[in-house]
Design a protein around this motif. Structure first.
Motif, PDB file in Angstrom:
ATOM      1  N   ALA A 159       0.757  -1.161   0.150  1.00 20.53           N
ATOM      2  CA  ALA A 159      -0.195  -0.100   0.010  1.00 20.53           C
ATOM      3  C   ALA A 159       0.961   1.203  -0.017  1.00 20.53           C
ATOM      4  N   ASP A 160       1.910   1.314   0.749  1.00 20.45           N
ATOM      5  CA  ASP A 160       2.835   2.533   0.881  1.00 20.45           C
ATOM      6  C   ASP A 160       4.088   1.943   1.132  1.00 20.45           C
ATOM      7  N   ILE A 161       5.182   2.388   0.315  1.00 20.95           N
ATOM      8  CA  ILE A 161       6.587   1.753   0.332  1.00 20.95           C
ATOM      9  C   ILE A 161       7.149   2.376   1.704  1.00 20.95           C
ATOM     10  N   ARG A 162       6.607   3.317   2.324  1.00 23.74           N
ATOM     11  CA  ARG A 162       7.313   3.701   3.486  1.00 23.74           C
ATOM     12  C   ARG A 162       6.204   3.284   4.860  1.00 23.74           C
ATOM     13  N   ALA A 163       6.876   3.110   6.075  1.00 18.51           N
ATOM     14  CA  ALA A 163       6.279   2.848   6.998  1.00 18.51           C
ATOM     15  C   ALA A 163       7.066   3.304   8.656  1.00 18.51           C
ATOM     16  N   ASP A 164       6.752   4.199   9.246  1.00 16.92           N
ATOM     17  CA  ASP A 164       7.330   4.626  10.482  1.00 16.92           C
ATOM     18  C   ASP A 164       7.122   3.740  11.748  1.00 16.92           C
ATOM     19  N   ALA A 165       7.683   3.896  12.795  1.00 16.13           N
ATOM     20  CA  ALA A 165       7.472   3.073  14.070  1.00 16.13           C
ATOM     21  C   ALA A 165       5.722   3.075  14.291  1.00 16.13           C
ATOM     22  N   GLN A 166       5.330   4.279  14.171  1.00 16.47           N
ATOM     23  CA  GLN A 166       3.832   4.238  14.787  1.00 16.47           C
ATOM     24  C   GLN A 166       2.821   3.257  13.577  1.00 16.47           C
ATOM     25  N   ASP A 167       3.441   3.508  12.188  1.00 20.96           N
ATOM     26  CA  ASP A 167       2.525   2.982  11.198  1.00 20.96           C
ATOM     27  C   ASP A 167       2.717   1.372  11.251  1.00 20.96           C
ATOM     28  N   LEU A 168       4.029   0.819  11.762  1.00 21.91           N
ATOM     29  CA  LEU A 168       4.150  -0.605  12.015  1.00 21.91           C
ATOM     30  C   LEU A 168       3.338  -1.272  13.311  1.00 21.91           C
ATOM     31  N   LEU A 169       3.248  -0.410  14.235  1.00 20.73           N
ATOM     32  CA  LEU A 169       2.374  -0.551  15.412  1.00 20.73           C
ATOM     33  C   LEU A 169       0.939  -0.876  15.001  1.00 20.73           C
ATOM     34  N   LYS A 170       0.486   0.164  14.129  1.00 21.01           N
ATOM     35  CA  LYS A 170      -1.123  -0.247  13.778  1.00 21.01           C
ATOM     36  C   LYS A 170      -0.905  -1.309  12.741  1.00 21.01           C
ATOM     37  N   TYR A 171       0.203  -1.678  11.982  1.00 21.19           N
ATOM     38  CA  TYR A 171      -0.071  -2.931  11.265  1.00 21.19           C
ATOM     39  C   TYR A 171      -0.161  -4.103  11.990  1.00 21.19           C
ATOM     40  N   ALA A 172       0.698  -4.042  13.189  1.00 19.79           N
ATOM     41  CA  ALA A 172       0.463  -5.090  13.910  1.00 19.79           C
ATOM     42  C   ALA A 172      -0.910  -5.212  14.770  1.00 19.79           C
ATOM     43  N   LEU A 173      -1.555  -4.001  15.175  1.00 22.91           N
ATOM     44  CA  LEU A 173      -2.848  -3.973  15.491  1.00 22.91           C
ATOM     45  C   LEU A 173      -3.954  -4.498  14.524  1.00 22.91           C
ATOM     46  N   MET A 174      -3.776  -4.136  13.221  1.00 22.09           N
ATOM     47  CA  MET A 174      -4.764  -4.460  12.081  1.00 22.09           C
ATOM     48  C   MET A 174      -4.671  -6.041  11.793  1.00 22.09           C
ATOM     49  N   GLY A 175      -3.309  -6.420  11.778  1.00 15.83           N
ATOM     50  CA  GLY A 175      -2.888  -7.672  11.284  1.00 15.83           C
ATOM     51  C   GLY A 175      -3.534  -8.902  12.360  1.00 15.83           C
ATOM     52  N   THR A 176      -3.275  -8.505  13.824  1.00 16.20           N
ATOM     53  CA  THR A 176      -3.704  -9.305  14.824  1.00 16.20           C
ATOM     54  C   THR A 176      -5.045  -9.372  14.710  1.00 16.20           C
ATOM     55  N   SER A 177      -5.894  -8.061  14.525  1.00 16.71           N
ATOM     56  CA  SER A 177      -7.362  -8.200  14.248  1.00 16.71           C
ATOM     57  C   SER A 177      -7.719  -9.247  13.251  1.00 16.71           C
ATOM     58  N   TYR A 178      -7.092  -9.188  12.026  1.00 14.40           N
ATOM     59  CA  TYR A 178      -7.424 -10.064  10.679  1.00 14.40           C
ATOM     60  C   TYR A 178      -7.145 -11.468  11.166  1.00 14.40           C
ATOM     61  N   ALA A 179      -5.739 -11.765  12.002  1.00 13.55           N
ATOM     62  CA  ALA A 179      -5.743 -13.182  12.126  1.00 13.55           C
ATOM     63  C   ALA A 179      -6.675 -13.350  13.250  1.00 13.55           C
ATOM     64  N   ARG A 180      -7.440 -12.814  14.063  1.00  8.52           N
ATOM     65  CA  ARG A 180      -8.464 -13.299  15.012  1.00  8.52           C
ATOM     66  C   ARG A 180      -9.577 -13.668  14.201  1.00  8.52           C
TER      67      ARG A 180
END
Lengths: 374, 374
Positions: A159-180
């Motif tokens: 989606a985006d070639i860049r991601a900072d630490a805050q983005d990566l945290l949101k990815y962790a939250l969204m990814g775990t929500s998807y996995a659940r």
């Protein structure tokens, strides 16, 4: 704008919004895929977007589809070569725009499209808008793995070639929500993609993200395993792997390319001699069993996360089998109420961050805890 | 320090310097691998570094090795967990240090080690020194591909997590030199790894590198195909793929992980039922043919490029077959005079850049041409 197909009514069929255009195989493959999925699942209806006359002819070929499809006329088609910004400014008449607006207007639960990824993401951001608290939405895929659930979640794959630490945290939250919701894992294990598992390795941004994700694991009910490597994508150390869209896209295409090359080598090995062709016949059941496990069409679909509404991006080259799989994924996510749960998770995390911040008198301490540099 | 095994004498056997310690399977696997390779190739000798008494016992088990091995006593062992900087300061007595010094002293043509990659690279930089004109050395691997030569070259796979446009240009020069000597390609095609092949995609640094590599393709006798994607690693669009060590390392491990997972699925598919086990027996020749094509041990070895001397890094988990393959790669590179050719190529490119710069009166123009930001 809420129609009779309002998705909130219990017991009523779920509605999926389908962009019929823009895939490499045209609308016939899309309609055939919907027909296949509709046979397996009686509790689903479709809003199908594209040139109405053409679509109606295609739908008429599948008798059982007729009553379950509503076609929406849209003359414009987003091609694979259109620049996203051009589509955003001039794409009001396209099937992609129309398919997204059906979710925006709450007429359908999820959008499915096999069109241009960049244009789809930009249009989705404009029409559906980002969830509060999400700066960069992400695309998540299911990756075949050694885990009992058979797949791991990886995001962002482009989606985006860049991601900072805050983005990566949101990815962790969204990814775990998807996995659940998508893999029924109660407490997913999250890994952060890096070139080694030792904490001293990698870019400074990754070390920041490591601290930040670790600090939010407990309250968000996931386990953080720390840094993961490329081999863990198909391994069983984590269920969710988080990375920026540049690295994720290259990993995804590298994995697909490797699988495809091995598939070709396998066909060549069994076509080598008359004897090996006989052996292939005898081994056919085993080979089909293998094929089924590595068939990329079986779990076809990147899911856009971080928007007000779920979008499933099917592979551009998807055939009817691939489209049916994408529709099934969209259905499963809609049924579990995934979109609302994800939004709630992000909102809760944002609130928790804010209240933690309010409780503290010393902002420097808060920054230290969050692993962000002053 | 030049000994009787001086590599410059024509007709004499080539000498390889072998670090016997630090691999997961210990020195027995290393000596067994050398024994296997020595049987296939009569024109090679080995300097083997490690605890002398232990090595002499191992070598004595292979009668044909005796006259072709000289053991060099080194008590210290670099473990997989040692920090590179610690090894650099305290590693003088290690087998790794001793193995590199044999190349430094021109006693051997190439060093082979299956030890700690980070420590090996740092020690190699300190003991062999970087080639003039090279800022960041790189590790190159051969990647199974659809090309007639069966492999593509990818670099950097993990020497340095960062690479700027100038580094990526050097990687292109070093990678094409490797492809010419290791894969016998006269005019290799180079691709720059990115998330799409369109020129507007990717990070700004990659666009800079794109311009810079394009500007140097003609005079350095390679073809630049532009941006490449993850799928091109195993494809036939390019022969050499250039990227930074972060992305390259993740791609390498993702590809290895995918191949390993498919291998496991294949074994499971053929072990599923009594019938499928019979089929597997009949298909055995085909399966072995396939196995041989995807066996990672067949082309075992990352090559360190950009140093005064060639180093082959074998996989840490390599068994005798893997060690023999790494020794063979080292031998092939030594025989072709690869190290000298690569040094000449880099020196020539540096000279060409300088003379072009001198011919020009306007430095701004030169910077524009090279695609570097002022």
């Amino acid at each position: 704008m809420t129609s009779s197909t309002d998705i909130s009514k219990a017991g009523e069929p779920l509605v999926l919004s389908i962009d019929a255009m823009g895939g490499d195989r045209g609308p016939a493959a899309v309609v055939a895929g919907l027909a296949a999925f509709a046979k397996r699942n009686k509790n689903v209806r479709f809003l199908v977007h594209g040139p109405k006359a053409e679509l109606d002819t295609l739908v008429a070929k599948h008798r059982h589809l007729g009553s379950r499809v509503e076609t929406r006329d849209a003359e414009g088609v987003v091609s694979m070569h259109d620049k996203p910004s051009h589509v955003m400014r001039n794409g009001q008449n396209t099937s992609m725009w129309s398919a997204l607006d059906a979710v925006r207007n709450k007429e359908a639960a999820v959008t499915v499209s096999c069109g241009n990824t960049g244009a789809l993401m930009l249009l989705a951001m404009v029409r559906l808008r980002k969830l509060p608290g999400v700066n960069r939405p992400a695309i998540a895929v299911l990756w075949p793995s050694r885990n009992p659930q058979g797949f791991n979640v990886m995001l962002d794959v482009g989606a985006d070639i860049r991601a900072d630490a805050q983005d990566l945290l949101k990815y962790a939250l969204m990814g775990t929500s998807y996995a659940r919701n998508g893999l029924s894992l109660e407490r997913p294990r999250v890994g952060l993609l890096n070139v080694g598992t030792e904490e001293h390795k990698g870019h400074a941004e990754l070390k920041q993200a490591h601290e930040l994700i670790a600090a939010h694991a407990e309250e968000n009910n996931f386990e953080f395993v720390g840094f993961a490597e490329g081999g863990d994508l198909s391994g069983d150390r984590c269920d969710v792997i988080v990375t920026d869209g540049f690295t994720g896209n290259i990993a995804l295409k590298t994995g697909e390319g490797t699988a495809s090359l091995i598939g070709q080598f396998m066909r060549e090995a069994f076509a080598y001699s008359p004897l090996s062709r006989v052996a292939a016949l005898l081994a056919l059941t085993s080979l089909k069993r293998l094929q089924a496990r590595i068939d990329p069409r079986r779990k076809n679909g990147g899911v856009f996360l971080g928007l007000n509404g779920t979008v499933v991006k099917s592979h551009g080259a998807a055939d009817a089998t691939g489209i049916a799989a994408a529709a099934e994924l969209a259905y499963d996510l809609a049924k579990s109420g995934f979109g609302d749960r994800l939004a709630a998770r992000i909102a809760q995390a944002a609130e928790a961050s804010e209240s933690t911040a309010e409780e503290r008198s010393d902002p420097a301490k808060e920054q230290q805890k969050d692993g962000t540099n002053p």
